[in-house]
Design a protein around this motif. Sequence first.
Motif, PDB file in Angstrom:
ATOM      1  N   ALA A   1      14.992  24.971  13.539  1.00 47.73           N
ATOM      2  CA  ALA A   1      14.410  25.696  14.664  1.00 47.73           C
ATOM      3  C   ALA A   1      13.647  26.874  14.100  1.00 47.73           C
ATOM      4  O   ALA A   1      14.214  27.739  13.443  1.00 47.73           O
ATOM      5  CB  ALA A   1      15.483  26.186  15.619  1.00 47.73           C
TER       6      ALA A   1
ATOM      7  N   SER B   1       9.576  21.148  11.486  1.00 47.65           N
ATOM      8  CA  SER B   1      10.964  20.954  11.894  1.00 47.65           C
ATOM      9  C   SER B   1      11.710  20.064  10.916  1.00 47.65           C
ATOM     10  O   SER B   1      11.154  19.115  10.369  1.00 47.65           O
ATOM     11  CB  SER B   1      11.014  20.314  13.291  1.00 47.65           C
TER      12      SER B   1
ATOM     13  N   VAL C   1       7.062  22.731  17.829  1.00 48.28           N
ATOM     14  CA  VAL C   1       8.308  22.965  17.079  1.00 48.28           C
ATOM     15  C   VAL C   1       9.299  23.700  17.978  1.00 48.28           C
ATOM     16  O   VAL C   1       8.905  24.411  18.899  1.00 48.28           O
ATOM     17  CB  VAL C   1       8.076  23.810  15.813  1.00 48.28           C
TER      18      VAL C   1
ATOM     19  N   VAL D   1      12.895  23.889  23.007  1.00 54.12           N
ATOM     20  CA  VAL D   1      12.364  22.722  22.299  1.00 54.12           C
ATOM     21  C   VAL D   1      11.224  22.134  23.122  1.00 54.12           C
ATOM     22  O   VAL D   1      11.176  22.285  24.344  1.00 54.12           O
ATOM     23  CB  VAL D   1      13.451  21.646  22.058  1.00 54.12           C
TER      24      VAL D   1
ATOM     25  N   HIS E   1      17.545  19.083  21.924  1.00 54.50           N
ATOM     26  CA  HIS E   1      16.823  17.902  21.444  1.00 54.50           C
ATOM     27  C   HIS E   1      17.374  16.633  22.088  1.00 54.50           C
ATOM     28  O   HIS E   1      16.612  15.741  22.475  1.00 54.50           O
ATOM     29  CB  HIS E   1      16.946  17.792  19.922  1.00 54.50           C
TER      30      HIS E   1
END
Length: 289
Positions: free
Chosen positions: A84, A98, A212, A243, A275
């Motif tokens: 992150a 990432s 990202v 995200v 995610h």
Amino acid sequence: MASIVVAEDDTDIAELLATVLSNEGHSVRTASTGLDALALIADARPDLIILDHHMPGLSGLDVAARLRAEDPAGSTPVIMLSAAAPAAARGLVDVTISKPVRPKHLIEAARELLATRDAGEHASHDASTQLVDVGRLLAVSDYLTRPAQVAALDAFAEELTRLTGVPMAAITLVLNDSVVLAGSHGLPKWVREAGGVPVEWSPDTIVVSEDVPVLISDSSTSDDEYAGSPLFSISGIRSYASVPLNSAEGHVVGTLCVMDDEPGTCTEDTVQVLHSQRAPAVSLLSRAG
């Protein structure tokens, strides 16, 4: 052929990156700590520097800050690798990638930065370029014009707070000038009533412009750019994770984000949970009423 320094404390990942870049014809030297990286960079004077963010001693962000202090013009391009991206990295490195790293992505980024350096140009990433991309804005507009799923999206945001343990959550759609709330739970009343915030107030600008994730563990110490924005200063937000949400065509149309007025609540584990919820969030946004 270029000279590249890779700073990565995981030996397996360092070996993989070195192999991938060596196969492209580059000369690669590796370091396992931030201090070793600084010494190696001073000795090798590389054409490109690749920094893992989390390293023992000095972090990649610390190394990047020292390099920028020594070379304000940023004549040597820097790539940061992180699960992150720390928001403060935006002004210190040229590209954030990432983790886990896709070799093709790394090769393309290295090739572009080296070509820019060889041409004598300074590589810079203007967030506004991606924000005003016509294809991206059309994709966002498509989601905004679909029948509202407010109740379902609000319920999804509430579930995000349960999954992450962070008390505030939102599903956003990002236009060129505003971050629009598609669904939320626990956000300050004034943000809910406004339906969102201007893009310059939110770290989601980085998420959209660079595709990202962004993690801010404590805005009062790690992120000067957003600490003074009303979203943080008025609402007292200290911890933030976000995200990207991508359309089927690959455009970054919005974000999943969580936040807290307590520092340290958002971690890399939080980012991983976000995610895991991207696909169901996009599915919910896409559903016609």
